[in-house]
Design an enzyme around this catalytic site. Structure first.
Site, PDB file in Angstrom:
ATOM      1  N   CYS A 182      -2.580   1.184 -27.754  1.00  0.00           N
ATOM      2  CA  CYS A 182      -2.383   0.127 -27.719  1.00  0.00           C
ATOM      3  C   CYS A 182      -1.306   0.252 -26.227  1.00  0.00           C
ATOM      4  O   CYS A 182      -0.865   1.768 -26.082  1.00  0.00           O
ATOM      5  CB  CYS A 182      -1.060  -0.194 -28.676  1.00  0.00           C
ATOM      6  SG  CYS A 182      -0.571  -1.698 -28.419  1.00  0.00           S
ATOM      7  N   CYS A 216       2.340  -0.626 -26.147  1.00  0.00           N
ATOM      8  CA  CYS A 216       3.272  -1.313 -26.280  1.00  0.00           C
ATOM      9  C   CYS A 216       4.871  -0.928 -26.143  1.00  0.00           C
ATOM     10  O   CYS A 216       5.437  -0.362 -25.696  1.00  0.00           O
ATOM     11  CB  CYS A 216       3.221  -2.309 -27.491  1.00  0.00           C
ATOM     12  SG  CYS A 216       2.860  -1.464 -29.108  1.00  0.00           S
ATOM     13  N   CYS A 240       2.194  -5.687 -25.718  1.00  0.00           N
ATOM     14  CA  CYS A 240       0.835  -4.664 -25.951  1.00  0.00           C
ATOM     15  C   CYS A 240      -0.445  -4.750 -24.529  1.00  0.00           C
ATOM     16  O   CYS A 240      -1.692  -4.575 -24.469  1.00  0.00           O
ATOM     17  CB  CYS A 240       0.199  -5.042 -26.708  1.00  0.00           C
ATOM     18  SG  CYS A 240       1.532  -4.764 -28.217  1.00  0.00           S
ATOM     19  N   LYS A 250      -4.147  -9.453 -37.030  1.00  0.00           N
ATOM     20  CA  LYS A 250      -2.288  -8.585 -37.702  1.00  0.00           C
ATOM     21  C   LYS A 250      -1.841  -9.824 -36.937  1.00  0.00           C
ATOM     22  O   LYS A 250      -1.682 -10.578 -35.531  1.00  0.00           O
ATOM     23  CB  LYS A 250      -2.919  -7.562 -36.260  1.00  0.00           C
ATOM     24  CG  LYS A 250      -1.552  -7.534 -36.199  1.00  0.00           C
ATOM     25  CD  LYS A 250      -1.089  -5.457 -34.992  1.00  0.00           C
ATOM     26  CE  LYS A 250       0.386  -5.515 -34.412  1.00  0.00           C
ATOM     27  NZ  LYS A 250       0.159  -4.651 -33.986  1.00  0.00           N
ATOM     28  N   ARG A 265       9.294  -1.181 -34.310  1.00  0.00           N
ATOM     29  CA  ARG A 265       9.882  -1.042 -32.817  1.00  0.00           C
ATOM     30  C   ARG A 265      11.250  -0.264 -32.703  1.00  0.00           C
ATOM     31  O   ARG A 265      10.734   0.153 -31.551  1.00  0.00           O
ATOM     32  CB  ARG A 265       9.971  -3.007 -32.210  1.00  0.00           C
ATOM     33  CG  ARG A 265       9.072  -3.234 -32.636  1.00  0.00           C
ATOM     34  CD  ARG A 265       8.551  -4.737 -32.217  1.00  0.00           C
ATOM     35  NE  ARG A 265       7.972  -5.183 -32.661  1.00  0.00           N
ATOM     36  CZ  ARG A 265       7.218  -6.927 -33.040  1.00  0.00           C
ATOM     37  NH1 ARG A 265       8.714  -7.909 -32.323  1.00  0.00           N
ATOM     38  NH2 ARG A 265       6.442  -7.436 -32.952  1.00  0.00           N
ATOM     39  N   ARG A 270       5.586 -11.725 -29.082  1.00  0.00           N
ATOM     40  CA  ARG A 270       4.304 -10.756 -29.317  1.00  0.00           C
ATOM     41  C   ARG A 270       3.214 -12.494 -30.100  1.00  0.00           C
ATOM     42  O   ARG A 270       2.278 -12.195 -30.054  1.00  0.00           O
ATOM     43  CB  ARG A 270       3.710  -9.691 -30.050  1.00  0.00           C
ATOM     44  CG  ARG A 270       4.344  -8.967 -29.780  1.00  0.00           C
ATOM     45  CD  ARG A 270       3.872  -7.552 -30.169  1.00  0.00           C
ATOM     46  NE  ARG A 270       4.428  -6.462 -30.268  1.00  0.00           N
ATOM     47  CZ  ARG A 270       5.159  -5.844 -29.208  1.00  0.00           C
ATOM     48  NH1 ARG A 270       5.035  -6.184 -28.263  1.00  0.00           N
ATOM     49  NH2 ARG A 270       5.810  -4.329 -29.767  1.00  0.00           N
ATOM     50  N   LYS A 275      -2.514  -6.734 -41.519  1.00  0.00           N
ATOM     51  CA  LYS A 275      -1.160  -6.208 -41.064  1.00  0.00           C
ATOM     52  C   LYS A 275      -0.306  -7.320 -40.881  1.00  0.00           C
ATOM     53  O   LYS A 275      -0.911  -8.457 -40.288  1.00  0.00           O
ATOM     54  CB  LYS A 275      -1.657  -5.254 -39.816  1.00  0.00           C
ATOM     55  CG  LYS A 275      -0.473  -4.688 -39.448  1.00  0.00           C
ATOM     56  CD  LYS A 275      -0.184  -3.300 -38.431  1.00  0.00           C
ATOM     57  CE  LYS A 275       1.159  -3.222 -37.622  1.00  0.00           C
ATOM     58  NZ  LYS A 275       1.489  -2.922 -36.474  1.00  0.00           N
ATOM     59  N   TYR A 323       4.183   4.283 -44.685  1.00  0.00           N
ATOM     60  CA  TYR A 323       5.209   5.576 -44.338  1.00  0.00           C
ATOM     61  C   TYR A 323       5.840   6.341 -46.286  1.00  0.00           C
ATOM     62  O   TYR A 323       6.608   6.581 -46.214  1.00  0.00           O
ATOM     63  CB  TYR A 323       6.434   4.856 -44.051  1.00  0.00           C
ATOM     64  CG  TYR A 323       5.573   4.123 -42.737  1.00  0.00           C
ATOM     65  CD1 TYR A 323       5.944   5.148 -41.604  1.00  0.00           C
ATOM     66  CD2 TYR A 323       5.355   2.679 -42.295  1.00  0.00           C
ATOM     67  CE1 TYR A 323       5.731   4.316 -40.266  1.00  0.00           C
ATOM     68  CE2 TYR A 323       5.592   2.096 -41.379  1.00  0.00           C
ATOM     69  CZ  TYR A 323       5.509   2.770 -40.710  1.00  0.00           C
ATOM     70  OH  TYR A 323       4.918   2.157 -39.008  1.00  0.00           O
TER      71      TYR A 323
HETATM   72  C1  PBG Z   1       1.843  -2.688 -32.290  1.00  0.00           C
HETATM   73  C2  PBG Z   1       2.273  -1.832 -32.824  1.00  0.00           C
HETATM   74  C3  PBG Z   1       2.906  -2.909 -34.115  1.00  0.00           C
HETATM   75  C4  PBG Z   1       2.835  -1.513 -35.548  1.00  0.00           C
HETATM   76  C5  PBG Z   1       2.529  -0.585 -34.728  1.00  0.00           C
HETATM   77  N1  PBG Z   1       2.014  -0.987 -34.128  1.00  0.00           N
HETATM   78  C6  PBG Z   1       3.572  -4.347 -34.268  1.00  0.00           C
HETATM   79  C7  PBG Z   1       4.289  -4.824 -33.330  1.00  0.00           C
HETATM   80  O1  PBG Z   1       5.042  -4.110 -32.860  1.00  0.00           O
HETATM   81  O2  PBG Z   1       3.987  -6.420 -33.015  1.00  0.00           O
HETATM   82  C8  PBG Z   1       4.048  -1.915 -36.183  1.00  0.00           C
HETATM   83  C9  PBG Z   1       3.714  -1.008 -37.427  1.00  0.00           C
HETATM   84  C10 PBG Z   1       5.028  -0.707 -38.264  1.00  0.00           C
HETATM   85  O3  PBG Z   1       5.674  -1.861 -38.085  1.00  0.00           O
HETATM   86  O4  PBG Z   1       5.163  -0.176 -39.669  1.00  0.00           O
HETATM   87  N2  PBG Z   1       0.648  -2.968 -31.646  1.00  0.00           N
HETATM   88 ZN    ZN Z   2       1.419  -2.955 -29.190  1.00  0.00          ZN
END
Ligand code: PBG
Ligand code: ZN
Length: 322
Positions: free
Chosen positions: A120, A122, A130, A195, A205, A217, A248, A313
């Protein structure tokens, strides 16, 4: 037959009986641990909103990977935090980018540990979206080219799986074709297929410094109210050639996990995201619940709903407790 002939308690009397009829068994082999690798960091730095999780230098990530491997966790999912961000997210597809460096280092030290690269932009864009911006909107098709460059550079670095998490349309087909043309036809794609736009991404984030500078997003991630749309997304990604699908976040979307499971024969992953982790850690730290029991119950619920793979995690702790 009903009560008194039927007595549900007969098979609950001892741990042995309960084990014999257990329908769901959480295993080490189901777990993947996300790892944050930060460029220019020395050692590790705790992430305040995710107690117990840190950002790592490449060297520290290799140590963390070793601990996870020793505990029986089969793989890690790498997220990079670059030293410099720009409008095009060029750090994502730099052959010597942070995820590419970490992939090489971890694979060299632990060849049997699966390294999955998050694909990605982002974490690498200065605006935090993203994809690349065209005015105020994220340009879908221009983004596909950069995602393909990213996945290719990750493949060249030795990733075992690439995992596009951007939610652009057509990315799975585009990545599959690009990888195949470059000689990576054996590299699996794990698609973040369903997602959702979620408040539970807040801690991630913060960890990755990837909060969009403007807007949100919602123009590319799924609306939380829409189950049919989520099923369509997963079906489209399967048709485009995804090897593994994903839902997710996990907990607020366990119904979607169950429904995608019924719709597809593909392996299914569920991402127990940062906000879900943070909630449980906060409640445990306050003494409101027993952490071990709550974590194992939560992860079991995700598996019971239909996930084959759980990205969490809690992976390290769960691996110790299992
Ligand atoms: C974005 C991305 C996100 C997560 C992983 N990659 C979500 C986002 O920021 O929109 C989330 C992972 C998490 O919350 O643990 N590509
Ligand atoms: Zn992203």
């Amino acid at each position: 037959m009903a009560f008194p002939e039927t007595r549900m308690r007969r098979l609950r009397a001892t741990p042995q009986l309960r084990g014999l009829v257990a329908e769901t068994q959480l295993q080490h082999a189901d777990l993947l641990a996300p790892l944050f690798i930060a460029e220019g960091l020395s050692g590790s730095e705790p992430i305040p909103s995710m107690p117990g999780v840190s950002r790592h230098s490449v060297e520290a990530a290799v140590t963390e990977a070793a601990e996870l491997a020793a505990l029986g966790v089969p793989g890690v999912l790498l997220f990079g935090i670059p030293a410099h961000k720009d409008a095009q997210g060029s750090g994502a597809y730099d052959p010597d980018g942070i995820v590419q460096q970490a992939t090489r280092a971890i694979k060299a030290a632990h060849p049997d540990l699966l390294v999955i690269a998050d694909t990605c932009l982002c974490e690498y864009t200065d605006h935090g979206h993203c994809g690349v911006l065209h005015g105020e909107t994220v340009d879908n098709d221009a983004t596909l080219e950069l995602l393909a460059k990213t996945a290719l550079s990750q493949a060249e670095a030795g990733a075992d799986i690439v995992a596009p998490s951007d939610m652009m349309d057509g990315r799975i087909g585009h990545l599959r074709r690009s990888l195949d043309q470059a000689g990576h036809s054996e590299l699996p794609l794990m698609s973040y297929s369903s997602k959702f736009a979620s408040a539970f991404y807040g801690p991630f984030r913060e960890a990755a410094g990837s909060t969009p500078a403007r807007g949100d997003r919602r123009a590319y991630q799924l609306p939380g109210a829409n189950a049919r749309e989520a099923l369509r997304e997963s079906r489209l990604d399967a048709d485009e050639g995804a090897d593994i699908l994903m839902v997710k976040p996990a907990l607020a979307y366990l119904d979607i996990v169950g429904r995608v499971r019924e719709q597809t024969e593909l392996p299914l992953a569920a991402y127990n995201v940062g906000g879900e982790y943070a909630m449980l850690k906060a409640a445990a730290a306050a003494g409101y619940l027993n952490e071990r029991d709550a974590v194992l119950e939560t992860l079991t619920s995700i598996k019971r709903a239909g996930a084959d793979i759980i990205i969490t995690y809690h992976a390290k702790d769960a691996a110790k407790w299992l």
